[in-house]
Scaffold this motif. Structure first.
Motif, PDB file in Angstrom:
ATOM      1  N   CYS A 185       0.830  -1.210   0.000  1.00  0.00           N
ATOM      2  CA  CYS A 185       0.000   0.000   0.000  1.00  0.00           C
ATOM      3  C   CYS A 185       0.864   1.260   0.000  1.00  0.00           C
ATOM      4  N   GLN A 186       1.952   1.245   0.752  1.00  0.00           N
ATOM      5  CA  GLN A 186       2.865   2.386   0.765  1.00  0.00           C
ATOM      6  C   GLN A 186       3.487   2.597  -0.611  1.00  0.00           C
ATOM      7  N   GLN A 187       3.866   1.507  -1.277  1.00  0.00           N
ATOM      8  CA  GLN A 187       4.431   1.605  -2.629  1.00  0.00           C
ATOM      9  C   GLN A 187       3.403   2.170  -3.605  1.00  0.00           C
ATOM     10  N   VAL A 188       2.168   1.690  -3.502  1.00  0.00           N
ATOM     11  CA  VAL A 188       1.085   2.194  -4.364  1.00  0.00           C
ATOM     12  C   VAL A 188       0.908   3.683  -4.139  1.00  0.00           C
ATOM     13  N   ALA A 189       0.853   4.104  -2.890  1.00  0.00           N
ATOM     14  CA  ALA A 189       0.673   5.520  -2.568  1.00  0.00           C
ATOM     15  C   ALA A 189       1.800   6.359  -3.163  1.00  0.00           C
ATOM     16  N   ASN A 190       3.023   5.843  -3.111  1.00  0.00           N
ATOM     17  CA  ASN A 190       4.156   6.564  -3.705  1.00  0.00           C
ATOM     18  C   ASN A 190       4.025   6.679  -5.212  1.00  0.00           C
TER      19      ASN A 190
END
Length: 81
Positions: A72-77
């Protein structure tokens, strides 16, 4: 809201993304990736036959070895959320 394609085997990732407000699409074939802002794959069958087709202009995240939260953090980035 960003549309995220998620490989079928990553249901935990799809649920986590949905809880954060993302629209998710299950990736069953190449057509499902079209129109997605980002795709999350398991890495299990990545480029098995040495063939790579570009089916989306969005980012592709290989979730191999990552937790659902890390994905999810990667997607947000990638999508700027």
């Amino acid at each position: 809201m960003a549309r995220i394609g998620v490989e079928q085997t990553l249901s935990d990732v799809a649920q986590e993304l949905q809880s954060k407000g993302y629209e998710t699409v299950t990736l069953k074939n190449e057509q499902d990736a079209q129109g997605c802002d980002c795709c999350v794959i398991s890495g299990q069958d990545q480029n098995v036959m040495g063939i790579q087709n570009v089916v989306t202009q969005g980012s592709v995240i290989n979730a191999d070895g990552m937790t659902a939260e890390e994905v999810c953090q990667q997607v947000a980035n990638k999508v700027g959320h």
